[in-house]
Scaffold this motif. Structure first.
Motif, PDB file in Angstrom:
ATOM      1  N   ASP A 259      69.839  35.259 -39.509  1.00  0.00           N
ATOM      2  CA  ASP A 259      68.597  34.773 -40.123  1.00  0.00           C
ATOM      3  C   ASP A 259      68.490  35.205 -41.581  1.00  0.00           C
ATOM      4  O   ASP A 259      68.013  34.450 -42.426  1.00  0.00           O
ATOM      5  CB  ASP A 259      67.389  35.278 -39.341  1.00  0.00           C
TER       6      ASP A 259
ATOM      7  N   CYS B  26      70.657  32.964 -43.735  1.00  0.00           N
ATOM      8  CA  CYS B  26      70.008  31.658 -43.922  1.00  0.00           C
ATOM      9  C   CYS B  26      68.888  31.740 -44.953  1.00  0.00           C
ATOM     10  O   CYS B  26      68.738  30.840 -45.778  1.00  0.00           O
ATOM     11  CB  CYS B  26      69.459  31.154 -42.594  1.00  0.00           C
ATOM     12  N   LEU B  27      68.126  32.830 -44.927  1.00  0.00           N
ATOM     13  CA  LEU B  27      67.044  33.000 -45.893  1.00  0.00           C
ATOM     14  C   LEU B  27      67.580  33.124 -47.309  1.00  0.00           C
ATOM     15  O   LEU B  27      67.070  32.491 -48.242  1.00  0.00           O
ATOM     16  CB  LEU B  27      66.218  34.234 -45.537  1.00  0.00           C
TER      17      LEU B  27
ATOM     18  N   LYS C 194      70.370  32.019 -48.488  1.00  0.00           N
ATOM     19  CA  LYS C 194      70.939  30.737 -48.935  1.00  0.00           C
ATOM     20  C   LYS C 194      69.855  29.764 -49.376  1.00  0.00           C
ATOM     21  O   LYS C 194      70.082  28.934 -50.252  1.00  0.00           O
ATOM     22  CB  LYS C 194      71.765  30.114 -47.809  1.00  0.00           C
ATOM     23  N   ARG C 195      68.675  29.836 -48.772  1.00  0.00           N
ATOM     24  CA  ARG C 195      67.594  28.922 -49.134  1.00  0.00           C
ATOM     25  C   ARG C 195      66.846  29.360 -50.385  1.00  0.00           C
ATOM     26  O   ARG C 195      66.178  28.551 -51.032  1.00  0.00           O
ATOM     27  CB  ARG C 195      66.594  28.812 -47.987  1.00  0.00           C
ATOM     28  N   CYS C 196      66.904  30.632 -50.729  1.00  0.00           N
ATOM     29  CA  CYS C 196      66.168  31.154 -51.883  1.00  0.00           C
ATOM     30  C   CYS C 196      66.823  30.716 -53.186  1.00  0.00           C
ATOM     31  O   CYS C 196      68.029  30.527 -53.254  1.00  0.00           O
ATOM     32  CB  CYS C 196      66.108  32.683 -51.829  1.00  0.00           C
ATOM     33  N   HIS C 197      66.016  30.585 -54.213  1.00  0.00           N
ATOM     34  CA  HIS C 197      66.526  30.285 -55.542  1.00  0.00           C
ATOM     35  C   HIS C 197      65.662  31.010 -56.569  1.00  0.00           C
ATOM     36  O   HIS C 197      64.535  31.407 -56.283  1.00  0.00           O
ATOM     37  CB  HIS C 197      66.522  28.781 -55.806  1.00  0.00           C
TER      38      HIS C 197
END
Length: 58
Positions: free
Chosen positions: A17, A20-21, A23-26
């Motif tokens: 998890d 995944c978090l 990878k989604r952050c920018h």
């Protein structure tokens, strides 16, 4: 073996998890950064007088 799995399964799920978090952050762009700063400023502007009233009432 079942006791070991009961310890490592939550760790595996947490790490999955977390990946995944991340990878989604920018990083925020300039517009998002300004909006976050303004929101923080106005929240601070509102809650400093409220905090002074609460603490000063003693």
């Amino acid at each position: 073996m079942n006791a070991i799995d009961s310890v490592f399964d939550p760790l595996r799920e947490f790490s999955k998890d977390s990946v995944c978090l991340v990878k989604r952050c920018h990083k925020p762009d300039c517009k998002e950064f300004v909006v976050m700063g303004l929101v923080g400023f106005f929240v601070k502007l509102i809650f400093i007088p409220i905090n002074n009233v609460i603490v000063g009432s003693n």
